[in-house]
Design an enzyme around this catalytic site. Sequence first.
Site, short mmCIF file in Angstrom:
data_model
loop_
_atom_site.label_atom_id
_atom_site.label_comp_id
_atom_site.label_asym_id
_atom_site.label_seq_id
_atom_site.Cartn_x
_atom_site.Cartn_y
_atom_site.Cartn_z
CB SER A 45 127.65 34.89 -16.59
OG SER A 45 126.55 35.72 -16.83
CE LYS A 58 125.24 35.23 -13.16
NZ LYS A 58 125.39 35.62 -14.27
CB SER A 60 123.87 32.33 -16.31
OG SER A 60 125.07 33.06 -16.36
CE LYS A 73 127.80 30.75 -14.64
NZ LYS A 73 127.01 30.98 -15.89
#
Length: 278
Positions: free
Chosen positions: A64, A67, A121, A228
């Site tokens: 992820s 993203k 997420s 993140k």
Amino acid sequence: MGIAKTFFVAATFLAAASSVIAGTSKFTDLPGNPDLKSASAIVLDESGNLIYGKDVDTVRPIASITKLMTAMVVLDSGIGLDEKVTITKEDRDLIRLTGSRLEYGATLSRREMILLALMSSENRAATALGRTYPGGMENFLVHMNRKARALGMTNSHFADPAGLKKENVSTAADLAKMVTAAEEYALITEATTTRRKDVYPYKGRGNLTYGNTNRLLKNASWDIELSKTGYINEAGRCLVMQANIEGEDVSIVLLNSFGKLTPYGDSNRLRKWMLANS
């Protein structure tokens, strides 16, 4: 004083000043090793100088962390952030079969979809962002990889907007470039450091509350400006951050950590090592 001598004195002063400026980071040439458990790691100061590196050029799945690129590509396009985006069956995760509280018909603004994709997420939110991009998902993936090349991420490839496919790959060194670029987007820094967000995706129903996936945001010792997390089996636990440590901005990338808490343990080991030796 003659012109030549004046020039020499001025040049000497500028050289000395440049030397001082270049050496201002307290984290330069630190002794020892933080003994990180992550397979790949990199820490850079705000000028891009290496503070710590471990296996920085090995290509790995990034889950992820993808993203961040998704958000940048959407924001670069200039499409309306207040435009409503509705979740459909096309946004299902048919790769990992992960669930979502965003049911078919859930409707939020594009801005809110970005917030949920980054802070919590949310896979369906990220997929919907790619699906509703001008030209559709195929064109979105083209622009993700075009953006990577523009940032000099020569060992990276993006295969879906949520990071569900193992073909989303990069290196610690490449991701440090992506983190630096992402920090220039106010919505990305806001979203990735927001600890809690209420949204109302269903008419006539109450709110859904989302939390941030980075538990370090709750730690008063950390001053995090962007972050993140990511996880799929092939990638292990991943974490990227931009943080301020003792007044200095640093970029941190941790890839393929074994164990749910290892990226946070590694982050704390890094910070402790940096402060003890600065």
